[in-house]
Structures are given as structure tokens and as C-alpha cells.
Design a protein around this motif. Structure first.
Motif, PDB file in Angstrom:
ATOM      1  N   ASP A   1      20.005 -22.352 -34.416  1.00 49.84           N
ATOM      2  CA  ASP A   1      19.479 -21.827 -33.162  1.00 49.84           C
ATOM      3  C   ASP A   1      19.902 -22.705 -31.992  1.00 49.84           C
ATOM      4  O   ASP A   1      20.462 -23.786 -32.157  1.00 49.84           O
ATOM      5  CB  ASP A   1      17.955 -21.720 -33.225  1.00 49.84           C
ATOM      6  CG  ASP A   1      17.302 -23.062 -33.383  1.00 49.84           C
ATOM      7  OD1 ASP A   1      16.901 -23.635 -32.368  1.00 49.84           O
ATOM      8  OD2 ASP A   1      17.210 -23.562 -34.530  1.00 49.84           O
ATOM      9  N   ALA A   2      19.588 -22.219 -30.783  1.00 52.94           N
ATOM     10  CA  ALA A   2      20.047 -22.872 -29.557  1.00 52.94           C
ATOM     11  C   ALA A   2      19.527 -24.299 -29.416  1.00 52.94           C
ATOM     12  O   ALA A   2      20.242 -25.171 -28.899  1.00 52.94           O
ATOM     13  CB  ALA A   2      19.632 -22.042 -28.346  1.00 52.94           C
TER      14      ALA A   2
ATOM     15  N   ARG B   1      24.616 -19.605 -28.649  1.00 54.97           N
ATOM     16  CA  ARG B   1      25.566 -20.173 -27.695  1.00 54.97           C
ATOM     17  C   ARG B   1      25.126 -19.883 -26.261  1.00 54.97           C
ATOM     18  O   ARG B   1      25.306 -20.718 -25.366  1.00 54.97           O
ATOM     19  CB  ARG B   1      26.963 -19.610 -27.950  1.00 54.97           C
ATOM     20  CG  ARG B   1      27.586 -20.074 -29.259  1.00 54.97           C
ATOM     21  CD  ARG B   1      28.955 -19.480 -29.460  1.00 54.97           C
ATOM     22  NE  ARG B   1      29.950 -20.075 -28.561  1.00 54.97           N
ATOM     23  CZ  ARG B   1      31.228 -19.700 -28.537  1.00 54.97           C
ATOM     24  NH1 ARG B   1      31.665 -18.746 -29.352  1.00 54.97           N
ATOM     25  NH2 ARG B   1      32.077 -20.281 -27.712  1.00 54.97           N
ATOM     26  N   ASP B   2      24.555 -18.717 -26.038  1.00 50.56           N
ATOM     27  CA  ASP B   2      24.025 -18.399 -24.710  1.00 50.56           C
ATOM     28  C   ASP B   2      22.945 -19.406 -24.314  1.00 50.56           C
ATOM     29  O   ASP B   2      22.867 -19.839 -23.158  1.00 50.56           O
ATOM     30  CB  ASP B   2      23.425 -16.988 -24.693  1.00 50.56           C
ATOM     31  CG  ASP B   2      24.498 -15.908 -24.695  1.00 50.56           C
ATOM     32  OD1 ASP B   2      25.687 -16.230 -24.531  1.00 50.56           O
ATOM     33  OD2 ASP B   2      24.138 -14.728 -24.893  1.00 50.56           O
TER      34      ASP B   2
ATOM     35  N   HIS C   1      23.038 -22.015 -21.211  1.00 51.38           N
ATOM     36  CA  HIS C   1      22.010 -21.988 -20.179  1.00 51.38           C
ATOM     37  C   HIS C   1      21.450 -23.382 -19.918  1.00 51.38           C
ATOM     38  O   HIS C   1      21.272 -23.775 -18.754  1.00 51.38           O
ATOM     39  CB  HIS C   1      20.878 -21.054 -20.592  1.00 51.38           C
ATOM     40  CG  HIS C   1      19.754 -20.991 -19.605  1.00 51.38           C
ATOM     41  ND1 HIS C   1      19.841 -20.285 -18.423  1.00 51.38           N
ATOM     42  CD2 HIS C   1      18.527 -21.588 -19.595  1.00 51.38           C
ATOM     43  CE1 HIS C   1      18.723 -20.427 -17.742  1.00 51.38           C
ATOM     44  NE2 HIS C   1      17.907 -21.213 -18.430  1.00 51.38           N
ATOM     45  N   VAL C   2      21.176 -24.141 -20.965  1.00 53.94           N
ATOM     46  CA  VAL C   2      20.649 -25.493 -20.792  1.00 53.94           C
ATOM     47  C   VAL C   2      21.655 -26.356 -20.045  1.00 53.94           C
ATOM     48  O   VAL C   2      21.302 -27.106 -19.124  1.00 53.94           O
ATOM     49  CB  VAL C   2      20.294 -26.115 -22.155  1.00 53.94           C
ATOM     50  CG1 VAL C   2      19.893 -27.579 -21.982  1.00 53.94           C
ATOM     51  CG2 VAL C   2      19.163 -25.354 -22.821  1.00 53.94           C
ATOM     52  N   ARG C   3      22.909 -26.251 -20.416  1.00 50.03           N
ATOM     53  CA  ARG C   3      23.935 -27.082 -19.779  1.00 50.03           C
ATOM     54  C   ARG C   3      24.123 -26.708 -18.307  1.00 50.03           C
ATOM     55  O   ARG C   3      24.372 -27.567 -17.465  1.00 50.03           O
ATOM     56  CB  ARG C   3      25.254 -26.965 -20.537  1.00 50.03           C
ATOM     57  CG  ARG C   3      25.196 -27.599 -21.919  1.00 50.03           C
ATOM     58  CD  ARG C   3      26.548 -27.636 -22.576  1.00 50.03           C
ATOM     59  NE  ARG C   3      27.501 -28.421 -21.802  1.00 50.03           N
ATOM     60  CZ  ARG C   3      28.710 -28.762 -22.241  1.00 50.03           C
ATOM     61  NH1 ARG C   3      29.102 -28.380 -23.445  1.00 50.03           N
ATOM     62  NH2 ARG C   3      29.531 -29.463 -21.490  1.00 50.03           N
ATOM     63  N   GLU C   4      24.002 -25.433 -18.007  1.00 52.41           N
ATOM     64  CA  GLU C   4      24.118 -24.998 -16.614  1.00 52.41           C
ATOM     65  C   GLU C   4      22.994 -25.562 -15.760  1.00 52.41           C
ATOM     66  O   GLU C   4      23.170 -25.815 -14.565  1.00 52.41           O
ATOM     67  CB  GLU C   4      24.094 -23.470 -16.542  1.00 52.41           C
ATOM     68  CG  GLU C   4      25.373 -22.811 -17.034  1.00 52.41           C
ATOM     69  CD  GLU C   4      25.203 -21.306 -17.143  1.00 52.41           C
ATOM     70  OE1 GLU C   4      24.109 -20.807 -16.783  1.00 52.41           O
ATOM     71  OE2 GLU C   4      26.148 -20.637 -17.596  1.00 52.41           O
TER      72      GLU C   4
ATOM     73  N   LEU D   1      15.561 -19.594 -25.320  1.00 51.44           N
ATOM     74  CA  LEU D   1      14.912 -20.871 -25.610  1.00 51.44           C
ATOM     75  C   LEU D   1      13.445 -20.645 -25.998  1.00 51.44           C
ATOM     76  O   LEU D   1      12.771 -19.784 -25.424  1.00 51.44           O
ATOM     77  CB  LEU D   1      14.981 -21.790 -24.393  1.00 51.44           C
ATOM     78  CG  LEU D   1      16.390 -22.073 -23.862  1.00 51.44           C
ATOM     79  CD1 LEU D   1      16.316 -22.876 -22.580  1.00 51.44           C
ATOM     80  CD2 LEU D   1      17.231 -22.802 -24.909  1.00 51.44           C
ATOM     81  N   PRO D   2      12.930 -21.425 -26.940  1.00 53.18           N
ATOM     82  CA  PRO D   2      11.558 -21.227 -27.421  1.00 53.18           C
ATOM     83  C   PRO D   2      10.509 -21.851 -26.510  1.00 53.18           C
ATOM     84  O   PRO D   2       9.867 -22.844 -26.852  1.00 53.18           O
ATOM     85  CB  PRO D   2      11.578 -21.914 -28.798  1.00 53.18           C
ATOM     86  CG  PRO D   2      12.561 -23.024 -28.627  1.00 53.18           C
ATOM     87  CD  PRO D   2      13.626 -22.482 -27.715  1.00 53.18           C
TER      88      PRO D   2
END
Length: 362
Positions: A106-107, A145-146, A150-153, A244-245
Motif C-alpha cells: 500500500d501507499a 503509486r498515486d 501525493h505525499v511527495r507533492e 492515504l489512511p
């Protein structure tokens, strides 16, 4: 010997709240091995292929399998300074570690490794086209991957994170199939927040007490990993995303203090702090896994999801107050109650007694 994932029903939102519509595990399963009821999930050993996609889909970690030892994987990856590789078992690719399906990563796990600058290579994605897990596995990979993207952005130091590399297929392997965008979108709709909009347009009857099963609050590994990743971001505001959880809530004035949201919350993110002077509904962001069961249970639809969270709030370990109602003593029975206005002097029980007496005797 084939073994199905272990189901821990106390963590399942369908078990904790009888009317929950959560179907994440069933929707992720490519083998139709999962059936759902108000008791939770049942797995058919004859159909289960142990791909682990249901485990990855469950926000509350009600499903677990020893074929996905996340902590062990993270320890192994952290010890490999020259890079770490993970392969899916069906592809028969060689790697430092093997798991049933790459879609089961998972992400939060991928984001954690990326934030720790682990040079991660994933092997076997070329096999999705012919793999029995591929119908869901490929979409789950894209979904994870999405989440990492998103976290990196959102992180101003995202360029210092390591990239997640997908290995090229061997020369004799089939060309990787294109991502099934229709199924990928289906995961976003099912795993996203569509339930919230649907519930607001659906009239509901009061929920009976027997619809809620009380169990001890639990924490999840993925939420703890996300909190570590969170601490590595350096932005003032973090946009929340369904990959994201986690979630963040506010409470509007339709709240009737029924406390149902607190009773169904599986992680203890929602809580009560009550004294003789006040009743407070609290929320602890770092415990919320975004399972949505509180939204499902709230009959007046008082919970409103927020689209972002200030970084300072995200890192706080103490609960914040969502709703604060003063209490006072009833002028007749001397019990504490929450008045709708300062002018009220009788609690609801005494006020109802007056109404009943008036209806019977005039």
C-alpha cells in the motif's frame, strides 16, 4: 499448505456497526473469495489464492496474513544500503524479498521507504497481464503509486526522497499491459469518499443500540508509518487524499450528542471528555484511518470531512475538541444535562414528564 488471511472481526467496521456498507476487501479480491455480512467478512479457502489484496485494501487491518510481513520487509529494506528489491511470487522473478502480489504494497509502506531514501525496485509487474491476481493487482499498484506521488507533492523536501523503480521485463516476458483505467477509477470511487455524499441524501431511521458492538480501540501499522512520513514533510498545510489512511473532521450544529460516532470508531480517534460542567467530543488525528464508519453511523450527518490539515495539527499527539457543550443541573431532579439554551432549567426526562402529565390531565 494454503491458508487464507486471518480475519480479526473486532477491527472490522461491518462487525462494529451492523449497517456499515464497507466492501473494500471484497472489491479488491480478484477471486470472489470474500462474502460480507453484519458479522464481518468470510473467506472461502477454496477460492482464495492468497494474493493479499484484501489485506492491503482494509484500512483497519481487520485482515492480516503472514505472507505480508510489513515490519520485517521494512527492517530488511532499511539494512540494504545499496538498494532493495521486492518481487511478486507469480512472476518467479528473483529479489531480496517476495510477496504474493505487488498490489498488496500500500501507499504508506512505499512512501515510508521512499522517505527513508531506500532505493526500491519492484519486480514482476510485467506479469500482471497473465496473472490471476492481475485484474485487481495492477489497479492496486497504480492506486498505491498515486498515494506516494501525493505525499511527495505535498512535501517541500520531496526531491530528496528516493524513487520507486519498476524493473524492466526479461526479454522473453510479455509486454506489460496498460493500466486498466476503468478499474483504477472504480477503486478510487469505492475506496474514496462516495459513501459520504450518498449518505447525506438518504433518510435514515434512528440506529438501535444493538447495531453497535463495542470493542477495544486498536492502532494500525500503516497509520503509524504515515505519521512517520508526515513528520518528514515541511509544509504548512497538507491536502488529504483518499489513497492515504487518514481523515480529519469538523462537527456542525446538527450534532445531537448521541455519541454513536465514538462507539463505532475502531481506533479511538473519536473520544469523549466529560465533566460536571461540560461535554466534549474529541478527535485525535494521528489515530484516524479514514474508514468512514463514523460518517455511516452519524444519523444527523453532523460530521464534515475536511480537505486538508495544518502540519502542526497533524503532528499533535493530543486530541482536539470538535464540539463543546456546557452542562447544568436540572432544577427538579438535580441531574446534569446539556441544555439547548441557557433558559432551559429542566432536563429532557423531567420536561417529557411535564408534557405527558399535561396530555393526560390537561
Amino acid at each position: 499448505m494454503q491458508t487464507t488471511p486471518e480475519f480479526r472481526r473486532e477491527r472490522c467496521t461491518r462487525y462494529r456497526f451492523k449497517y456499515s456498507e464497507c466492501s473494500r476487501c471484497q472489491d479488491a479480491c480478484p477471486h470472489a473469495a470474500i462474502s460480507l455480512s453484519d458479522e464481518g467478512a468470510s473467506l472461502d479457502p477454496a477460492r482464495c489464492r492468497e494474493c493479499g489484496l484484501c489485506v492491503a485494501a482494509c484500512q483497519t487491518e481487520a485482515l492480516v496474513t503472514d505472507k505480508l510481513p510489513h515490519i520485517q520487509l521494512l527492517k530488511q529494506a532499511g539494512a540494504k544500503a545499496d538498494g532493495f528489491s521486492i518481487a511478486c511470487t507469480p512472476s518467479q522473478a528473483e529479489a531480496d524479498a517476495k510477496i504474493p502480489c505487488l498490489g498488496a504494497l500500500d501507499a504508506t509502506v512505499l512512501a515510508y521507504l521512499s522517505a527513508r531514501k531506500v532505493k526500491l525496485e519492484l519486480r514482476g509487474a510485467w506479469h500482471c497481464e497473465t496473472c490471476p491476481h492481475g485484474t485487481s493487482g495492477q489497479a492496486m499498484i497504480a492506486y498505491a503509486r498515486d498515494g506516494v506521488a501525493h505525499v511527495r507533492e505535498q512535501a517541500d523536501n520531496g526531491e530528496r526522497w528516493s524513487d520507486i523503480v519498476f524493473a524492466e521485463p526479461p526479454e522473453d516476458a510479455a509486454k506489460p499491459a496498460a493500466v486498466n483505467h476503468a478499474r483504477r477509477q472504480m477503486f478510487r470511487q469505492v475506496f474514496g469518499r462516495a459513501v459520504e455524499a450518498a449518505l447525506k441524501d438518504t433518510p435514515t431511521a434512528p440506529v438501535p443500540l444493538k447495531a453497535v458492538r463495542i470493542a477495544a480501540p486498536t492502532s494500525t501499522i500503516r497509520r503509524e508509518l504515515l505519521q512517520i512520513v508526515w513528520s518528514r514533510t515541511a509544509v504548512g498545510e497538507f491536502a488529504l487524499d483518499d489513497t492515504l489512511p487518514t481523515s480529519r473532521f469538523e462537527v456542525n450544529d446538527t450534532c445531537n450528542q448521541c455519541e454513536l460516532c465514538v462507539r463505532v470508531c475502531p481506533t479511538g480517534a473519536l473520544g469523549l471528555a466529560e465533566t460536571d460542567q461540560a461535554w466534549r467530543l474529541t478527535f485525535q488525528f494521528n489515530r484516524c484511518v479514514g474508514c468512514d464508519v463514523c460518517i455511516e453511523a452519524c444519523q444527523p450527518h453532523a460530521l464534515e470531512r475536511q480537505t486538508s490539515v495544518p502540519l502542526a495539527t497533524g503532528l499533535e499527539k493530543e486530541p482536539v475538541t470538535l464540539r463543546n457543550r456546557p452542562k447544568q443541573r436540572c432544577s427538579r431532579c438535580d441531574r446534569f444535562f446539556m441544555p439547548a439554551s441557557p433558559a432551559e432549567t429542566l432536563c429532557q426526562i423531567c420536561a417529557d414528564d411535564d408534557k405527558d402529565f399535561g396530555a393526560m390531565f390537561g
